[in-house]
Write a protein that holds these residues in place. Structure first.
Motif, PDB file in Angstrom:
ATOM      1  N   HIS A 129       0.808  -1.222   0.000  1.00  0.00           N
ATOM      2  CA  HIS A 129       0.000   0.000   0.000  1.00  0.00           C
ATOM      3  C   HIS A 129       0.843   1.275   0.000  1.00  0.00           C
ATOM      4  N   ASN A 130       2.134   1.170   0.306  1.00  0.00           N
ATOM      5  CA  ASN A 130       2.956   2.377   0.438  1.00  0.00           C
ATOM      6  C   ASN A 130       2.987   3.226  -0.818  1.00  0.00           C
ATOM      7  N   ALA A 131       3.079   2.572  -1.980  1.00  0.00           N
ATOM      8  CA  ALA A 131       3.231   3.320  -3.229  1.00  0.00           C
ATOM      9  C   ALA A 131       2.072   4.279  -3.464  1.00  0.00           C
ATOM     10  N   ARG A 132       0.878   3.888  -3.041  1.00  0.00           N
ATOM     11  CA  ARG A 132      -0.294   4.733  -3.296  1.00  0.00           C
ATOM     12  C   ARG A 132      -0.678   5.596  -2.102  1.00  0.00           C
ATOM     13  N   TYR A 133      -0.595   5.016  -0.902  1.00  0.00           N
ATOM     14  CA  TYR A 133      -1.127   5.714   0.268  1.00  0.00           C
ATOM     15  C   TYR A 133      -0.055   6.166   1.255  1.00  0.00           C
ATOM     16  N   GLY A 134       1.200   5.796   1.014  1.00  0.00           N
ATOM     17  CA  GLY A 134       2.222   6.080   1.999  1.00  0.00           C
ATOM     18  C   GLY A 134       2.128   5.105   3.154  1.00  0.00           C
ATOM     19  N   PRO A 135       2.920   5.306   4.208  1.00  0.00           N
ATOM     20  CA  PRO A 135       2.866   4.393   5.360  1.00  0.00           C
ATOM     21  C   PRO A 135       1.526   4.480   6.073  1.00  0.00           C
ATOM     22  N   SER A 142      -8.035  -0.399  12.471  1.00  0.00           N
ATOM     23  CA  SER A 142      -8.944   0.494  11.753  1.00  0.00           C
ATOM     24  C   SER A 142     -10.010  -0.287  11.004  1.00  0.00           C
ATOM     25  N   ALA A 143      -9.633  -1.447  10.457  1.00  0.00           N
ATOM     26  CA  ALA A 143     -10.626  -2.298   9.796  1.00  0.00           C
ATOM     27  C   ALA A 143     -11.622  -2.828  10.817  1.00  0.00           C
ATOM     28  N   LYS A 144     -11.123  -3.214  11.976  1.00  0.00           N
ATOM     29  CA  LYS A 144     -11.990  -3.701  13.045  1.00  0.00           C
ATOM     30  C   LYS A 144     -12.975  -2.618  13.470  1.00  0.00           C
ATOM     31  N   LEU A 149     -10.199   5.294   5.090  1.00  0.00           N
ATOM     32  CA  LEU A 149      -9.003   6.060   4.764  1.00  0.00           C
ATOM     33  C   LEU A 149      -9.382   7.127   3.744  1.00  0.00           C
ATOM     34  N   VAL A 150      -9.084   8.376   4.067  1.00  0.00           N
ATOM     35  CA  VAL A 150      -9.541   9.503   3.249  1.00  0.00           C
ATOM     36  C   VAL A 150      -8.384  10.442   2.968  1.00  0.00           C
ATOM     37  N   LEU A 197      -8.863  -2.289   2.381  1.00  0.00           N
ATOM     38  CA  LEU A 197      -7.406  -2.213   2.329  1.00  0.00           C
ATOM     39  C   LEU A 197      -6.765  -3.442   2.957  1.00  0.00           C
ATOM     40  N   LEU A 198      -7.370  -3.910   4.044  1.00  0.00           N
ATOM     41  CA  LEU A 198      -6.840  -5.102   4.701  1.00  0.00           C
ATOM     42  C   LEU A 198      -6.916  -6.292   3.760  1.00  0.00           C
ATOM     43  N   ARG A 199      -8.014  -6.426   3.035  1.00  0.00           N
ATOM     44  CA  ARG A 199      -8.164  -7.535   2.096  1.00  0.00           C
ATOM     45  C   ARG A 199      -7.231  -7.390   0.895  1.00  0.00           C
TER      46      ARG A 199
END
Length: 367
Positions: A129-135, A142-144, A149-150, A197-199
């Motif tokens: 996910h780093n390439a698109r959203y950063g760390p 957060s999924a729980k 993510l915005v 994102l988790l999936r």
């Protein structure tokens, strides 16, 4: 892209490794009831996986049971006599390959599943996910909590100034917000749910960080050392494959996350300096099929089951062998995760994830 429709000409051009990938990959039966020849719509039914012949897949669980009872073994399999504290099997024609069935207890498996979902994707460890959203911080939590993510917006920042932020290469800042908070912001603002994102989490890297674009380890990237408990486990499990008198030095690890239909194509792990040192590979979650080929894709690969708790070592000549994962099983009959389900019965979020997923942790000595 793989698919069930193929011509005879295509099949002739496939390598032996590719044929095996195709053979074991997940395909679905076509539902004839949904054919256009019907005038009226017919209710959809759940897609049914196509049956595949698994008779040639090596099953080290059965091999261990048979060996324990009668010392009988598959003609290709030999036991390793090395004074290790649990059974280790090798393949006659694949020197440097070691299979340790059921190496991890259920408690250990659950520990590493938790770590893989909560700790290992945390910065400075990098993920896909780093390439698109950063760390991204606290993805699993957060999924729980059903957060979203915005892309950061001034009005949203005022509503929730304490949200964790992540920044990508385009200097866009992303934050996790409660769903109701995000709904108050700009309707055109880009967003994605944490659960999605988790999936879509496919890998995370521990210790020295691997640069996938350059296919090497970038020692300049911020990183933490491999967690001590994982390091000690890897050192112990690497023993059967280590040169006499030497100790394995865990310096990097890649955690792979597989969902339904995910595969890992045939490849070599060749970025480490010393191939005499093993890669220590741990399987967690749903059962999978692992293919171990030869030094050419034309070599006929061995197919074998990988269950939760199994550990594979690849060192020396085995490091030059193509290998991959063409299939994971998520159905109740074949996933074989009942002990994990019992253990996670009160941890619903981990339970739901692992019922349809496999996690692989592979630890390496880089230098």
């Amino acid at each position: 892209m793989y698919g069930p429709d193929r011509s005879a000409a295509d099949e002739v051009e496939w390598t032996a490794f590719r044929r095996a990938e195709k053979k074991y990959k997940l395909y679905y039966d076509k539902d004839s009831r949904n054919s256009k020849k019907f005038d009226k719509p017919i209710p959809l039914r759940k897609k049914q996986p196509k049956k595949v012949d698994l008779s040639e897949v090596l099953d080290f669980k059965e091999i261990l049971e048979s060996y324990s009872k009668s010392s009988e073994l598959h003609p290709e399999v030999v036991p390793l006599q090395c004074g290790f504290d649990r059974p280790v099997f090798c393949l006659k024609t694949r020197p440097g390959f070691y299979f340790i069935p059921g190496a991890l207890s259920v408690e250990e498996q659950c520990k590493w599943i938790r770590e893989s979902l909560t700790s290992f994707p945390q910065p400075p460890n990098r993920t896909n996910h780093n390439a698109r959203y950063g760390p991204i911080h606290d993805l699993f939590i957060s999924a729980k909590d059903q957060k979203v993510l915005v892309v950061e917006d001034n009005s949203l920042a005022q509503l929730d100034s304490e949200s964790d932020a992540c920044r990508n290469g385009d200097a866009k800042t992303w934050k996790f917000y409660e769903q109701h908070t995000a709904a108050l912001g700009d309707k055109s603002c880009k967003s994605i749910s944490a659960s999605k994102l988790l999936r879509k989490l496919r890998w995370s890297t521990l210790g020295l960080q691997f640069d996938w674009s350059k296919r090497n380890y970038d020692v300049s990237l911020p990183h933490n050392k491999i967690p001590d408990s994982l390091s000690q486990l890897a050192k112990g499990m690497a023993t059967p494959a280590m040169p006499p008198g030497e100790e394995f030095k865990p310096e990097a690890a890649i955690v792979n996350y597989f969902g339904l239909g995910d595969t890992l194509g045939g490849h070599l792990d060749d970025m480490e300096a010393d191939w005499s040192k093993p890669i220590v590979s741990m399987s967690l979650g749903c059962k999978a099929i692992f293919l171990l080929g030869g030094k050419s894709r034309e070599d006929e690969p061995f197919a074998m089951f990988l269950r939760s708790g199994d550990i594979v070592l690849m060192a020396g000549e085995a490091r030059e062998c193509f290998h991959g994962v063409p299939r994971i099983f998520t159905d109740k009959e074949n996933a074989e995760i009942m002990p994990l389900e019992v253990h996670f019965s009160r941890e619903i979020d981990f339970l739901e994830y692992i019922r349809s997923s496999r996690i692989n942790i592979n630890i390496r000595q880089v230098f």
